[in-house]
Design a protein around this motif. Sequence first.
Motif, mmCIF file in Angstrom:
data_model
loop_
_atom_site.group_PDB
_atom_site.id
_atom_site.type_symbol
_atom_site.label_atom_id
_atom_site.label_comp_id
_atom_site.label_asym_id
_atom_site.label_seq_id
_atom_site.Cartn_x
_atom_site.Cartn_y
_atom_site.Cartn_z
ATOM 1 N N ASP A 1 -0.869 51.635 -5.430
ATOM 2 C CA ASP A 1 -1.122 50.992 -4.145
ATOM 3 C C ASP A 1 -1.590 49.564 -4.370
ATOM 4 O O ASP A 1 -2.216 49.257 -5.384
ATOM 5 N N VAL A 2 -1.275 48.703 -3.408
ATOM 6 C CA VAL A 2 -1.617 47.291 -3.544
ATOM 7 C C VAL A 2 -2.745 46.978 -2.565
ATOM 8 O O VAL A 2 -2.606 47.201 -1.360
ATOM 9 N N LEU A 3 -3.856 46.493 -3.092
ATOM 10 C CA LEU A 3 -4.987 46.134 -2.241
ATOM 11 C C LEU A 3 -4.965 44.624 -2.045
ATOM 12 O O LEU A 3 -4.936 43.872 -3.023
ATOM 13 N N LEU A 4 -4.952 44.192 -0.787
ATOM 14 C CA LEU A 4 -4.845 42.756 -0.489
ATOM 15 C C LEU A 4 -6.228 42.218 -0.133
ATOM 16 O O LEU A 4 -6.835 42.637 0.861
ATOM 17 N N VAL A 5 -6.730 41.314 -0.957
ATOM 18 C CA VAL A 5 -8.120 40.854 -0.821
ATOM 19 C C VAL A 5 -8.219 39.341 -1.078
ATOM 20 O O VAL A 5 -7.245 38.716 -1.485
ATOM 21 N N ARG A 6 -9.419 38.781 -0.906
ATOM 22 C CA ARG A 6 -9.635 37.390 -1.294
ATOM 23 C C ARG A 6 -9.619 37.325 -2.825
ATOM 24 O O ARG A 6 -10.149 38.212 -3.497
ATOM 25 N N ALA B 1 -2.336 61.492 -9.350
ATOM 26 C CA ALA B 1 -3.130 60.317 -9.701
ATOM 27 C C ALA B 1 -2.491 59.082 -9.071
ATOM 28 O O ALA B 1 -1.273 58.955 -9.043
ATOM 29 N N ARG B 2 -3.320 58.213 -8.527
ATOM 30 C CA ARG B 2 -2.821 56.947 -7.981
ATOM 31 C C ARG B 2 -3.706 55.831 -8.496
ATOM 32 O O ARG B 2 -4.895 56.033 -8.712
ATOM 33 N N ILE B 3 -3.113 54.688 -8.719
ATOM 34 C CA ILE B 3 -3.926 53.546 -9.125
ATOM 35 C C ILE B 3 -3.764 52.419 -8.106
ATOM 36 O O ILE B 3 -2.838 52.424 -7.314
ATOM 37 N N LYS B 4 -4.719 51.471 -8.164
ATOM 38 C CA LYS B 4 -4.652 50.338 -7.230
ATOM 39 C C LYS B 4 -4.610 49.031 -8.002
ATOM 40 O O LYS B 4 -5.316 48.865 -8.999
ATOM 41 N N ILE B 5 -3.786 48.130 -7.494
ATOM 42 C CA ILE B 5 -3.754 46.787 -8.070
ATOM 43 C C ILE B 5 -4.176 45.799 -6.974
ATOM 44 O O ILE B 5 -3.697 45.882 -5.843
ATOM 45 N N ALA B 6 -5.106 44.915 -7.319
ATOM 46 C CA ALA B 6 -5.614 43.945 -6.340
ATOM 47 C C ALA B 6 -4.826 42.645 -6.434
ATOM 48 O O ALA B 6 -4.566 42.135 -7.522
ATOM 49 N N VAL B 7 -4.449 42.138 -5.274
ATOM 50 C CA VAL B 7 -3.623 40.931 -5.178
ATOM 51 C C VAL B 7 -4.223 40.053 -4.072
ATOM 52 O O VAL B 7 -4.804 40.571 -3.123
ATOM 53 N N LEU C 1 -4.471 45.801 4.816
ATOM 54 C CA LEU C 1 -5.292 45.532 3.631
ATOM 55 C C LEU C 1 -4.836 46.328 2.425
ATOM 56 O O LEU C 1 -5.141 45.993 1.300
ATOM 57 N N ILE C 2 -4.139 47.432 2.711
ATOM 58 C CA ILE C 2 -3.638 48.229 1.587
ATOM 59 C C ILE C 2 -2.184 48.618 1.851
ATOM 60 O O ILE C 2 -1.839 48.978 2.977
ATOM 61 N N CYS C 3 -1.343 48.464 0.855
ATOM 62 C CA CYS C 3 0.062 48.868 0.988
ATOM 63 C C CYS C 3 0.266 50.049 0.043
ATOM 64 O O CYS C 3 -0.061 49.945 -1.141
ATOM 65 N N PHE C 4 0.791 51.125 0.551
ATOM 66 C CA PHE C 4 0.989 52.300 -0.284
ATOM 67 C C PHE C 4 2.347 52.228 -0.971
ATOM 68 O O PHE C 4 3.359 52.008 -0.305
ATOM 69 N N GLY C 5 2.335 52.386 -2.277
ATOM 70 C CA GLY C 5 3.578 52.374 -3.037
ATOM 71 C C GLY C 5 4.427 53.552 -2.608
ATOM 72 O O GLY C 5 3.920 54.673 -2.518
ATOM 73 N N GLU C 6 5.709 53.310 -2.329
ATOM 74 C CA GLU C 6 6.555 54.391 -1.817
ATOM 75 C C GLU C 6 7.231 55.162 -2.936
ATOM 76 O O GLU C 6 7.478 56.348 -2.812
#
Length: 305
Positions: free
Chosen positions: A58-63, A14-20, A48-53
């Motif tokens: 994962d970090v989603l980079l958006v407006r 399972a992976r989750i995404k956080i928007a920043v 646009l997306i950085c995968f957590g190592e």
Amino acid sequence: MTGEAKPMTVEREARIKIAVQKSGRLTDNSLGLLRRCGLNYSRAADQLICFGENMPVDVLLVRDDDIPSLIAEGVCQLGLVGLNVLLEKSVEGAGLMTARRVGDVEFGRCRLSLAVPRGMSYLGPTDLAGRRIATSYPRILSRWLAEQGIEADIVTLSGAVEIAPKLGRADLICDLVSTGSTLSANGLEEVEVILESHVVLVSGDTPVDAESAELVQRLISRIDGVVRVQEAKYIMLHAPRSALDEIKALLPGSEAPTVMPLDGIDDKVAIHAVCQENVFWETLEGLKRAGASSVLVLPVEKMLA
Ligand code: ATP
Ligand code: ZN
């Protein structure tokens, strides 16, 4: 070749995404906060997306404006966004799928304020009746005007709000202010704060599997811990038994201090407390006046509620 190829079962973690926010006032602090939560990721320019190592996050980079709807739609499970944007964009009436505030973060402080051209009189909300107000926050403003029982015209602009009065497009503006220097450079004066804003941690209602839900909770509590730890201090001191109540009352934001005997000294005790508020020199001087000695103030590195 003998036998059949065995079907491969691929266990998907399972992976989750956080928007920043991708690039703006909130970016550095948001990414710094995630790093302090123990999340390692590499970030290439324009990614646009950085995968957590080291964590399945994962970090989603958006407006920043897109963050509430990305969460409401279930694309991301968490986000860091200004309260101003959350309230303006939160998807009301969209059934169960909403973005809601689950925590507060201290950065990104600003206020959404009304500002009038210098020289225009403003004595209170009634002066707004029939006026044209330029803003990028029509929903927050119209809600506030309704609460005041005032009818005014809202001119919705996506940017350059502060020059609207000069261009004759509006009589006054409703915009974000932090220091006020942009306003004064444009001949405007802040007259009314309609929202105090800061960054909030937002989560969604979209159902996720149990493993992802557990990850979301884990990240929420880590972020909460990092935020609380910034102000927290661990105080150790010696106090006369007779001054115990007075000294406990002086410890800022501490719940229940630990009180311990001191070996061979009957009239004094040791007090240890985690203080959630800033500990100023004035506090320490107050403790000393109340009889405290050997006062030590230490930073707290990690905290888990
Ligand atoms: P994006 O390209 O992501 O849409 P933006 O131009 O909307 O960027 P920024 O100017 O980076 O956004 O501001 C992001 C957030 O920073 C604001 O929504 C607000 O919550 C916060 N903020 C703090 N101080 C200020 C300020 N003085 N002016 C504007 N926003 C501020
Ligand atoms: Zn924006």
